[in-house]
Enzyme design. Structure first.
Site, mmCIF file in Angstrom:
data_model
loop_
_atom_site.group_PDB
_atom_site.id
_atom_site.type_symbol
_atom_site.label_atom_id
_atom_site.label_comp_id
_atom_site.label_asym_id
_atom_site.label_seq_id
_atom_site.Cartn_x
_atom_site.Cartn_y
_atom_site.Cartn_z
ATOM 1 N N ARG A 115 -4.897 2.744 -16.180
ATOM 2 C CA ARG A 115 -4.954 3.531 -14.944
ATOM 3 C C ARG A 115 -5.583 4.919 -15.115
ATOM 4 O O ARG A 115 -6.397 5.316 -14.286
ATOM 5 C CB ARG A 115 -3.565 3.633 -14.286
ATOM 6 C CG ARG A 115 -2.949 2.260 -13.942
ATOM 7 C CD ARG A 115 -1.799 2.352 -12.958
ATOM 8 N NE ARG A 115 -2.270 2.717 -11.633
ATOM 9 C CZ ARG A 115 -2.223 3.912 -11.117
ATOM 10 N NH1 ARG A 115 -1.653 4.893 -11.788
ATOM 11 N NH2 ARG A 115 -2.710 4.160 -9.938
ATOM 12 N N GLY A 166 0.757 -1.241 0.000
ATOM 13 C CA GLY A 166 0.000 0.000 0.000
ATOM 14 C C GLY A 166 0.787 1.290 0.000
ATOM 15 O O GLY A 166 0.206 2.359 -0.233
ATOM 16 N N CYS A 175 -11.935 3.042 -29.594
ATOM 17 C CA CYS A 175 -13.191 3.764 -29.833
ATOM 18 C C CYS A 175 -13.984 3.939 -28.548
ATOM 19 O O CYS A 175 -15.014 3.288 -28.344
ATOM 20 C CB CYS A 175 -13.993 3.026 -30.890
ATOM 21 S SG CYS A 175 -13.092 2.973 -32.428
ATOM 22 N N GLY A 196 3.843 -3.851 -3.663
ATOM 23 C CA GLY A 196 3.785 -4.099 -5.099
ATOM 24 C C GLY A 196 4.243 -2.861 -5.851
ATOM 25 O O GLY A 196 5.342 -2.783 -6.397
ATOM 26 N N ARG A 197 3.397 -1.827 -5.804
ATOM 27 C CA ARG A 197 3.649 -0.592 -6.536
ATOM 28 C C ARG A 197 5.002 0.033 -6.165
ATOM 29 O O ARG A 197 5.722 0.528 -7.023
ATOM 30 C CB ARG A 197 2.536 0.394 -6.203
ATOM 31 C CG ARG A 197 2.524 1.655 -7.035
ATOM 32 C CD ARG A 197 1.543 2.656 -6.452
ATOM 33 N NE ARG A 197 0.256 2.130 -6.137
ATOM 34 C CZ ARG A 197 -0.802 2.146 -6.959
ATOM 35 N NH1 ARG A 197 -0.701 2.685 -8.156
ATOM 36 N NH2 ARG A 197 -1.966 1.645 -6.584
ATOM 37 N N GLU A 203 3.804 -6.908 1.881
ATOM 38 C CA GLU A 203 3.393 -7.238 0.508
ATOM 39 C C GLU A 203 3.459 -6.014 -0.402
ATOM 40 O O GLU A 203 2.457 -5.643 -1.021
ATOM 41 C CB GLU A 203 1.951 -7.767 0.510
ATOM 42 C CG GLU A 203 1.719 -8.992 1.359
ATOM 43 C CD GLU A 203 0.246 -9.342 1.535
ATOM 44 O OE1 GLU A 203 -0.048 -10.476 1.888
ATOM 45 O OE2 GLU A 203 -0.618 -8.447 1.340
ATOM 46 N N TYR A 205 0.743 -2.215 -12.233
ATOM 47 C CA TYR A 205 -0.656 -2.167 -12.678
ATOM 48 C C TYR A 205 -0.769 -1.559 -14.078
ATOM 49 O O TYR A 205 -1.714 -0.858 -14.386
ATOM 50 C CB TYR A 205 -1.524 -1.432 -11.651
ATOM 51 C CG TYR A 205 -1.346 -1.974 -10.246
ATOM 52 C CD1 TYR A 205 -1.784 -3.248 -9.929
ATOM 53 C CD2 TYR A 205 -0.700 -1.232 -9.252
ATOM 54 C CE1 TYR A 205 -1.595 -3.775 -8.655
ATOM 55 C CE2 TYR A 205 -0.509 -1.752 -7.978
ATOM 56 C CZ TYR A 205 -0.959 -3.024 -7.687
ATOM 57 O OH TYR A 205 -0.764 -3.544 -6.436
ATOM 58 N N TYR A 242 -8.841 5.077 -12.819
ATOM 59 C CA TYR A 242 -8.655 5.745 -11.519
ATOM 60 C C TYR A 242 -8.359 7.241 -11.653
ATOM 61 O O TYR A 242 -7.844 7.834 -10.703
ATOM 62 C CB TYR A 242 -7.479 5.124 -10.741
ATOM 63 C CG TYR A 242 -7.419 3.624 -10.749
ATOM 64 C CD1 TYR A 242 -8.351 2.868 -10.046
ATOM 65 C CD2 TYR A 242 -6.413 2.960 -11.449
ATOM 66 C CE1 TYR A 242 -8.280 1.485 -10.041
ATOM 67 C CE2 TYR A 242 -6.337 1.576 -11.440
ATOM 68 C CZ TYR A 242 -7.277 0.848 -10.739
ATOM 69 O OH TYR A 242 -7.201 -0.523 -10.741
HETATM 70 N N1 LLP Z 1 -1.547 -7.029 -0.658
HETATM 71 C C1 LLP Z 1 -2.835 -7.134 -0.991
HETATM 72 C C2 LLP Z 1 -3.684 -8.053 -0.244
HETATM 73 C C3 LLP Z 1 -3.353 -6.348 -2.048
HETATM 74 O O1 LLP Z 1 -4.625 -6.456 -2.367
HETATM 75 C C4 LLP Z 1 -2.494 -5.481 -2.761
HETATM 76 C C5 LLP Z 1 -2.990 -4.666 -3.863
HETATM 77 C C6 LLP Z 1 -1.142 -5.424 -2.377
HETATM 78 C C7 LLP Z 1 -0.707 -6.205 -1.310
HETATM 79 C C8 LLP Z 1 -0.152 -4.546 -3.072
HETATM 80 O O2 LLP Z 1 -0.447 -3.206 -2.877
HETATM 81 P P1 LLP Z 1 0.564 -2.057 -3.339
HETATM 82 O O3 LLP Z 1 1.796 -2.152 -2.487
HETATM 83 O O4 LLP Z 1 0.876 -2.293 -4.773
HETATM 84 O O5 LLP Z 1 -0.183 -0.812 -3.131
HETATM 85 N N2 LLP Z 1 -4.799 -1.477 -9.903
HETATM 86 C C9 LLP Z 1 -4.711 -0.476 -8.870
HETATM 87 C C10 LLP Z 1 -4.124 -1.004 -7.588
HETATM 88 C C11 LLP Z 1 -4.841 -2.244 -7.050
HETATM 89 C C12 LLP Z 1 -4.210 -2.767 -5.788
HETATM 90 C C13 LLP Z 1 -4.751 -4.110 -5.450
HETATM 91 N N3 LLP Z 1 -4.201 -4.712 -4.297
HETATM 92 C C14 LLP Z 1 -3.923 0.724 -9.404
HETATM 93 O O6 LLP Z 1 -3.465 0.687 -10.542
HETATM 94 O O7 LLP Z 1 -3.783 1.727 -8.715
#
Ligand code: LLP
Length: 427
Positions: A320, A245, A352, A283-284, A281, A381, A324
């Protein structure tokens, strides 16, 4: 921080490079549009995050595969030591394919099927993040039938506003994620009575692109309270998974979000004294700034009210902005000459749909047909959300390491696209 920068290129102009690779040359080789990822950036982000917890024993950083599941990206992070957070058998198979040790893998998601549970148990993953009582019962049945034990953490929904876009907030009571805080104690009690379950962790993930530490602080305080009351009730809790997050900078004109070191300080202050193994966890934070989408300008179209720069990438390649209202910086790949005029333009693709744009009313140096642009911060993403909408070929992915590059996902051919389908016998 990333490794995309202007350098003197073969054409004697300043050209955006991915590490040592000239993006004009790469575009000539690969064709546009394409995603380009930087190994050095991926490694750096993983290292910065992991090193922020130096001295905290047995920390496990499980990169969230959903952010970018390209095998080259996963293999790079696996080699750097990352564990992985997966949400489907497909993601789990990807993690195993790049040799992530199963004991470094956690399985999240509200809708795991019994087949997926069985596959993950056979693989020997570290833990499941369980999101409901019916899921708990299903996992117990699958594990008991296999005479195995599934280590679990309940994902607890703390009902906290993460102050992010509503489509990526997950920790409010109205969201589908996790079990209500008030139900946690009875659920751990139930788990202790079910066969095949070892409930020894607590999981929380309150949302994505969080740029303020306060929601994390509130969530971690609740987590600490819960661990205390579980322990007081005789349950053994030895790990917490704090989710992902942490937000990243998308705009150059906004204050930087908190650094991993700020986040780590908060984590230590909040739950550092509980003798728990800490899992994360992200990701981004790891993949976001490690990727760009390179595209070519097709036409510059003067509408009645606006100028539209039509490029060969579209919403199906990068969702994105449409999904969003996300902002991605756009840079010309060849640095404009001093004095080049700036123009306000919508940057739109060939799809389109009115919602097909990568930027609205964006001030950019004047672009001409044939010019290349880079859509920045597209590593997370981006490609994972791409589709073939309008029967456009899936966008290829390229991984750069120093002066080398590899096409880690080639552009399919139109023959591949058509061959993926079958006509019914009656037609
Ligand atoms: N853990 C869980 C349980 C999650 O659902 C997610 C993301 C993460 C970790 C990783 O979160 P991060 O560190 O990446 O914020 N498609 C959207 C974002 C969807 C996030 C879904 N879950 C976007 O492009 O902003």
């Amino acid at each position: 921080m990333h490794h995309f920068a202007y350098r003197r290129g073969a054409s004697n102009q300043n050209v955006l490079h991915a590490e040592g690779v000239d993006l004009v040359e790469l575009s000539g080789t690969v064709g546009t549009p394409f995603y380009c990822y930087s190994t050095a950036t991926l490694e750096r982000h993983y290292r910065v995050f992991a090193e922020a917890f130096t001295g905290v024993p047995a920390t496990l950083v499980c990169y969230s595969v959903k952010a970018n599941s390209n095998l080259g990206v996963l293999a790079t992070l696996a080699r750097a030591g990352a564990g992985m957070d997966v949400v489907s058998e497909g993601e789990l198979r990807r993690a195993l394919a790049v040799n992530v040790p199963p004991e470094k893998i956690v399985f999240s998601g509200v809708g795991k099927t019994k087949d997926e549970m069985a596959f993950a148990l056979d693989a020997g993953i570290f833990a499941f993040n369980v999101e409901s009582e019916p899921e708990l019962r299903a996992l117990s049945e699958v594990a008991a039938a296999k005479r195995r034990s599934a280590r679990i953490a309940f994902r607890v929904n703390p009902d906290i506003d993460a102050k992010t876009h509503h489509k990526i907030a997950t920790g409010k009571a109205e969201n589908k994620f996790g079990v209500p805080f008030a139900d946690a104690l009875p659920l751990y009690r139930l788990a202790s009575e079910l066969p095949g379950i070892e409930a020894s962790g607590v999981h929380m993930h309150i949302g994505s692109q969080i740029t303020d530490l306060a929601p994390f602080r509130n969530a971690f305080a609740l987590l600490k309270e819960l661990v205390g009351s579980l322990r007081a009730n005789g349950f053994t809790i030895d790990f917490v998974n704090l989710g992902g997050g942490l937000g990243i900078p998308y705009r150059h004109d906004e204050p930087e979000p908190p650094l991993p070191s700020d986040y780590a300080k908060l984590v230590r202050e909040s739950v550092g004294d509980l003798g728990l193994r800490l899992l994360f966890e992200p990701g981004r934070m790891i993949a976001g700034n490690a990727g760009i989408l390179v595209s070519r300008v097709l036409y510059v179209k003067r509408g009645a009210d606006k100028t539209f720069t039509i490029i060969d990438a579209a919403m199906n390649d990068l969702m994105r902005p449409t999904l969003y209202e996300a902002h991605h910086e756009i840079l010309p790949v060849v640095e404009p000459m001093p004095g080049t005029q700036a123009l306000v333009t919508d940057v739109a693709g060939p799809v389109c749909e009115t919602g097909d744009y990568l930027a609205l009313a964006r001030k950019l140096p004047e672009l001409r047909p044939g010019d290349l642009i880079a859509v920045m911060t597209a590593g997370a993403y981006g490609a994972v959300l791409a589709s073939e909408y309008n029967s456009r070929l899936l966008v290829p992915e390229v991984l750069v390491a120093g002066d080398r590059f590899a096409v880690t996902r080639p552009r399919p051919s139109y023959e591949d696209m058509l061959a993926a389908e079958r006509l019914p016998g009656w037609l």
